[in-house]
Design a protein around this motif. Structure first.
Motif, PDB file in Angstrom:
ATOM      1  N   GLY A 187       0.781  -1.233   0.000  1.00 38.59           N
ATOM      2  CA  GLY A 187       0.000   0.000   0.000  1.00 38.59           C
ATOM      3  C   GLY A 187       0.808   1.276   0.000  1.00 38.59           C
ATOM      4  N   LYS A 188       2.112   1.186  -0.264  1.00 40.62           N
ATOM      5  CA  LYS A 188       2.968   2.375  -0.254  1.00 40.62           C
ATOM      6  C   LYS A 188       3.033   3.078  -1.614  1.00 40.62           C
ATOM      7  CE  LYS A 188       5.852   0.509   3.455  1.00 40.62           C
ATOM      8  NZ  LYS A 188       7.216   0.058   3.862  1.00 40.62           N
ATOM      9  N   GLY A 189       2.169   2.663  -2.525  1.00 36.79           N
ATOM     10  CA  GLY A 189       2.090   3.317  -3.829  1.00 36.79           C
ATOM     11  C   GLY A 189       0.651   3.692  -4.129  1.00 36.79           C
ATOM     12  N   GLN A 190       0.424   4.133  -5.348  1.00 32.14           N
ATOM     13  CA  GLN A 190      -0.952   4.475  -5.737  1.00 32.14           C
ATOM     14  C   GLN A 190      -1.814   3.237  -5.938  1.00 32.14           C
ATOM     15  OE1 GLN A 190       1.835   5.883  -6.993  1.00 32.14           O
ATOM     16  NE2 GLN A 190       1.446   7.927  -7.827  1.00 32.14           N
ATOM     17  N   PHE A 191      -1.175   2.086  -6.234  1.00 35.08           N
ATOM     18  CA  PHE A 191      -1.917   0.873  -6.527  1.00 35.08           C
ATOM     19  C   PHE A 191      -1.290  -0.312  -5.795  1.00 35.08           C
ATOM     20  CE2 PHE A 191      -2.246   3.679 -10.215  1.00 35.08           C
ATOM     21  CZ  PHE A 191      -3.619   3.754 -10.380  1.00 35.08           C
ATOM     22  N   LYS A 192      -2.134  -1.310  -5.479  1.00 35.47           N
ATOM     23  CA  LYS A 192      -1.650  -2.537  -4.856  1.00 35.47           C
ATOM     24  C   LYS A 192      -1.490  -3.680  -5.858  1.00 35.47           C
ATOM     25  CE  LYS A 192      -3.330  -1.830  -0.128  1.00 35.47           C
ATOM     26  NZ  LYS A 192      -4.141  -2.427   0.969  1.00 35.47           N
ATOM     27  N   THR A 193      -2.111  -3.555  -7.012  1.00 31.87           N
ATOM     28  CA  THR A 193      -1.992  -4.589  -8.049  1.00 31.87           C
ATOM     29  C   THR A 193      -1.488  -3.962  -9.343  1.00 31.87           C
ATOM     30  OG1 THR A 193      -4.235  -4.382  -8.948  1.00 31.87           O
ATOM     31  CG2 THR A 193      -3.932  -5.844  -7.037  1.00 31.87           C
ATOM     32  N   ILE A 194      -0.804  -4.782 -10.128  1.00 32.82           N
ATOM     33  CA  ILE A 194      -0.271  -4.313 -11.409  1.00 32.82           C
ATOM     34  C   ILE A 194      -1.399  -4.030 -12.384  1.00 32.82           C
ATOM     35  CG2 ILE A 194       1.207  -4.941 -13.353  1.00 32.82           C
ATOM     36  CD1 ILE A 194       2.775  -6.701 -11.279  1.00 32.82           C
ATOM     37  N   GLN A 195      -2.410  -4.913 -12.382  1.00 38.70           N
ATOM     38  CA  GLN A 195      -3.513  -4.728 -13.323  1.00 38.70           C
ATOM     39  C   GLN A 195      -4.256  -3.418 -13.080  1.00 38.70           C
ATOM     40  OE1 GLN A 195      -4.302  -6.974 -16.043  1.00 38.70           O
ATOM     41  NE2 GLN A 195      -5.219  -4.996 -16.568  1.00 38.70           N
ATOM     42  N   SER A 196      -4.433  -3.053 -11.840  1.00 42.30           N
ATOM     43  CA  SER A 196      -5.131  -1.784 -11.561  1.00 42.30           C
ATOM     44  C   SER A 196      -4.320  -0.589 -12.057  1.00 42.30           C
ATOM     45  CB  SER A 196      -5.428  -1.651 -10.067  1.00 42.30           C
ATOM     46  OG  SER A 196      -4.236  -1.678  -9.293  1.00 42.30           O
ATOM     47  N   ASN A 199       7.156  -2.214  -7.214  1.00 40.36           N
ATOM     48  CA  ASN A 199       8.060  -2.507  -6.104  1.00 40.36           C
ATOM     49  C   ASN A 199       8.189  -4.010  -5.868  1.00 40.36           C
ATOM     50  OD1 ASN A 199       8.594   0.193  -5.724  1.00 40.36           O
ATOM     51  ND2 ASN A 199       7.185   0.439  -3.996  1.00 40.36           N
ATOM     52  N   SER A 200       9.140  -4.381  -5.037  1.00 40.53           N
ATOM     53  CA  SER A 200       9.431  -5.789  -4.771  1.00 40.53           C
ATOM     54  C   SER A 200       8.201  -6.519  -4.238  1.00 40.53           C
ATOM     55  CB  SER A 200      10.561  -5.904  -3.752  1.00 40.53           C
ATOM     56  OG  SER A 200      11.736  -5.311  -4.241  1.00 40.53           O
ATOM     57  N   GLY A 201       8.137  -7.807  -4.579  1.00 42.91           N
ATOM     58  CA  GLY A 201       7.058  -8.641  -4.087  1.00 42.91           C
ATOM     59  C   GLY A 201       6.640  -9.662  -5.117  1.00 42.91           C
ATOM     60  N   VAL A 202       5.908 -10.678  -4.673  1.00 44.54           N
ATOM     61  CA  VAL A 202       5.312 -11.649  -5.577  1.00 44.54           C
ATOM     62  C   VAL A 202       3.851 -11.251  -5.764  1.00 44.54           C
ATOM     63  CG1 VAL A 202       4.778 -14.067  -6.009  1.00 44.54           C
ATOM     64  CG2 VAL A 202       6.871 -13.454  -4.784  1.00 44.54           C
ATOM     65  N   TYR A 203       3.511 -10.892  -6.971  1.00 43.75           N
ATOM     66  CA  TYR A 203       2.167 -10.431  -7.289  1.00 43.75           C
ATOM     67  C   TYR A 203       1.391 -11.590  -7.908  1.00 43.75           C
ATOM     68  CZ  TYR A 203       4.000  -5.767  -6.423  1.00 43.75           C
ATOM     69  OH  TYR A 203       4.561  -4.665  -5.830  1.00 43.75           O
ATOM     70  N   TYR A 204       0.492 -12.162  -7.131  1.00 44.61           N
ATOM     71  CA  TYR A 204      -0.298 -13.293  -7.599  1.00 44.61           C
ATOM     72  C   TYR A 204      -1.512 -12.751  -8.343  1.00 44.61           C
ATOM     73  CZ  TYR A 204       2.613 -16.104  -4.503  1.00 44.61           C
ATOM     74  OH  TYR A 204       3.684 -16.719  -3.895  1.00 44.61           O
ATOM     75  N   GLU A 205      -1.329 -12.524  -9.613  1.00 41.86           N
ATOM     76  CA  GLU A 205      -2.408 -11.974 -10.429  1.00 41.86           C
ATOM     77  C   GLU A 205      -2.143 -12.280 -11.905  1.00 41.86           C
ATOM     78  OE1 GLU A 205      -2.444  -7.634 -11.031  1.00 41.86           O
ATOM     79  OE2 GLU A 205      -0.779  -7.514  -9.581  1.00 41.86           O
ATOM     80  N   LYS A 206      -3.211 -12.246 -12.661  1.00 41.06           N
ATOM     81  CA  LYS A 206      -3.126 -12.385 -14.105  1.00 41.06           C
ATOM     82  C   LYS A 206      -3.192 -10.987 -14.695  1.00 41.06           C
ATOM     83  CE  LYS A 206      -4.965 -15.631 -17.512  1.00 41.06           C
ATOM     84  NZ  LYS A 206      -5.985 -16.694 -17.718  1.00 41.06           N
ATOM     85  N   VAL A 207      -2.223 -10.631 -15.529  1.00 45.09           N
ATOM     86  CA  VAL A 207      -2.085  -9.260 -15.997  1.00 45.09           C
ATOM     87  C   VAL A 207      -2.250  -9.216 -17.508  1.00 45.09           C
ATOM     88  CG1 VAL A 207      -0.545  -7.266 -16.142  1.00 45.09           C
ATOM     89  CG2 VAL A 207      -0.543  -8.699 -14.080  1.00 45.09           C
ATOM     90  N   SER A 208      -3.024  -8.256 -17.991  1.00 40.10           N
ATOM     91  CA  SER A 208      -3.278  -8.125 -19.428  1.00 40.10           C
ATOM     92  C   SER A 208      -3.223  -6.663 -19.839  1.00 40.10           C
ATOM     93  CB  SER A 208      -4.645  -8.715 -19.773  1.00 40.10           C
ATOM     94  OG  SER A 208      -4.919  -8.568 -21.155  1.00 40.10           O
ATOM     95  N   ILE A 209      -2.537  -6.406 -20.960  1.00 43.23           N
ATOM     96  CA  ILE A 209      -2.491  -5.062 -21.540  1.00 43.23           C
ATOM     97  C   ILE A 209      -3.203  -5.113 -22.887  1.00 43.23           C
ATOM     98  CG2 ILE A 209      -1.034  -3.181 -22.351  1.00 43.23           C
ATOM     99  CD1 ILE A 209       1.136  -4.135 -20.477  1.00 43.23           C
ATOM    100  N   SER A 210      -4.274  -4.367 -23.031  1.00 41.32           N
ATOM    101  CA  SER A 210      -5.050  -4.360 -24.267  1.00 41.32           C
ATOM    102  C   SER A 210      -4.388  -3.483 -25.321  1.00 41.32           C
ATOM    103  CB  SER A 210      -6.478  -3.883 -24.000  1.00 41.32           C
ATOM    104  OG  SER A 210      -6.467  -2.601 -23.402  1.00 41.32           O
ATOM    105  N   ALA A 211      -4.812  -3.656 -26.558  1.00 43.88           N
ATOM    106  CA  ALA A 211      -4.142  -3.023 -27.700  1.00 43.88           C
ATOM    107  C   ALA A 211      -4.168  -1.501 -27.637  1.00 43.88           C
ATOM    108  CB  ALA A 211      -4.784  -3.512 -28.998  1.00 43.88           C
ATOM    109  N   GLU A 212      -5.205  -0.926 -27.020  1.00 46.80           N
ATOM    110  CA  GLU A 212      -5.319   0.536 -27.023  1.00 46.80           C
ATOM    111  C   GLU A 212      -4.470   1.212 -25.950  1.00 46.80           C
ATOM    112  OE1 GLU A 212      -8.783  -0.989 -24.470  1.00 46.80           O
ATOM    113  OE2 GLU A 212      -7.775  -1.552 -26.352  1.00 46.80           O
ATOM    114  N   LYS A 213      -3.770   0.421 -25.131  1.00 50.10           N
ATOM    115  CA  LYS A 213      -2.942   1.004 -24.059  1.00 50.10           C
ATOM    116  C   LYS A 213      -1.459   0.875 -24.426  1.00 50.10           C
ATOM    117  CE  LYS A 213      -6.351   0.212 -20.407  1.00 50.10           C
ATOM    118  NZ  LYS A 213      -6.580   1.613 -19.970  1.00 50.10           N
ATOM    119  N   GLU A 214      -1.032   1.723 -25.342  1.00 53.52           N
ATOM    120  CA  GLU A 214       0.352   1.701 -25.815  1.00 53.52           C
ATOM    121  C   GLU A 214       1.259   2.527 -24.901  1.00 53.52           C
ATOM    122  OE1 GLU A 214       1.035   2.504 -29.931  1.00 53.52           O
ATOM    123  OE2 GLU A 214      -0.848   1.582 -30.573  1.00 53.52           O
ATOM    124  N   TYR A 215       2.562   2.387 -25.150  1.00 58.32           N
ATOM    125  CA  TYR A 215       3.600   3.185 -24.483  1.00 58.32           C
ATOM    126  C   TYR A 215       3.605   2.996 -22.964  1.00 58.32           C
ATOM    127  CZ  TYR A 215       4.292   5.368 -29.015  1.00 58.32           C
ATOM    128  OH  TYR A 215       4.560   5.574 -30.341  1.00 58.32           O
TER     129      TYR A 215
END
Length: 300
Positions: free
Chosen positions: A35-44, A62-78
């Motif tokens: 919780g030391k950042g703006q988000f707790k999950t990569i997907q969010s 930041n460091s840690g094991v993130y147990y999540e499924k992460v997806s980047i859709s085509a419209e979210k470039e850069y």
């Protein structure tokens, strides 16, 4: 066969890589499990990138094991996904069966960069009796680069599906077709580990799917180390015109002396291009090259 066609793979990627080292970030956010950042999950954090984005968006993980499924859709470039090191920032999930949906991390966006992150599919790692396709990563966008990243799985670990991709100083682990797809990609100074165990006694490192002589895709491995346990072919043909090149790379005795297999396309061997160019060393034995197909060898 002309070697200029092979090295068009390298030249196209070199242009992208050399023009991408300077990043002008217009936005930066931090992901932190505690919780030391703006988000707790990569997907969010990825969800916060606006659709149609055309400026580099910096996501620090930041460091840690993130147990999540992460997806980047085509419209979210850069997007620049910036971890704390491949041994410290890990994304792990355990889906399996479908190569289209099982990936722990998937990206369909163009202009993507990841650094210092390990991507894991844990399904086949946790058990050895019901092995199934289980992807760590699938890439279908153009111009993606990975620096000092890890890719860990067993079967179909890294789906280099389509587009131009660059991997530098990465670690890639698996045993069955664990670098595969139709990508136009360069793997530079990477460590490739065969993890032979369980029901698969003889594995395949690559399964490249180039489908015609006009296709520009193929895999180039330059300055890589291939090791591990068990035995594996460097690759098998996933397409009728499969194309794989190893340049100045080192192979341990894990690589079977035959080198290559006709895979999914027996009888079409004359259309494959599997090349050792300026081959360096094979530790622990010598290649026989006792095959009458698939290999064009330049030892200079």
């Amino acid at each position: 066969m002309t070697y200029f066609s092979l090295f068009s793979i390298v030249l196209v990627l070199t242009f992208f890589i050399s023009s991408s080292f300077a990043y002008n970030f217009t936005s930066t956010v931090v992901v932190d499990k505690s919780g030391k950042g703006q988000f707790k999950t990569i997907q969010s954090a990825i969800n916060s990138v606006p659709a149609g984005n055309n400026k580099w968006f910096h996501i620090i993980v930041n460091s840690g094991v993130y147990y999540e499924k992460v997806s980047i859709s085509a419209e979210k470039e850069y997007i620049f996904l910036d971890g704390s090191g491949s041994s410290r920032t890990i994304i792990s999930w355990g889906d399996h069966q479908s190569t289209a949906t099982s990936a722990t991390f998937s990206s369909s966006a163009n202009n993507f960069v990841a650094k210092g992150i390990t991507f894991v599919n844990s399904y086949n790692i946790k058990q050895t009796t019901k092995l199934a396709p289980a992807l760590a990563v699938i890439l279908s966008g153009d111009k993606a680069a990975f620096y000092n990243c890890g890719f860990i799985g067993f079967q179909d670990t890294l789906c280099d599906f389509q587009g131009r991709h660059y991997f530098r100083s990465c670690y890639i682990e698996g045993v069955a077709d664990f670098i595969w797809g139709y990508g136009q990609s360069v793997y530079q100074n990477c460590n490739i580990k065969v993890n032979g165990r369980g029901a698969i006694s003889l594995g395949y490192i690559t399964a490249q799917g180039r489908g015609s002589a006009q296709d520009s895709n193929g895999f180039v491995f330059q300055g890589c180390n291939v090791g591990g346990i068990g035995k594996a072919y460097l690759g098998r043909a996933y397409g009728s015109f499969s194309r794989v090149v190893f340049i100045k790379s080192t192979f341990s005795s894990v690589v079977t002396p035959l080198g290559w297999d006709n895979g999914f396309h027996p009888g079409e061997e004359l259309s494959f291009i599997f090349v050792f160019l300026f081959i360096s060393t094979h530790k622990g034995g010598s290649f026989m090259f006792a095959i009458s197909y698939t290999i064009t060898i330049l030892i200079l």
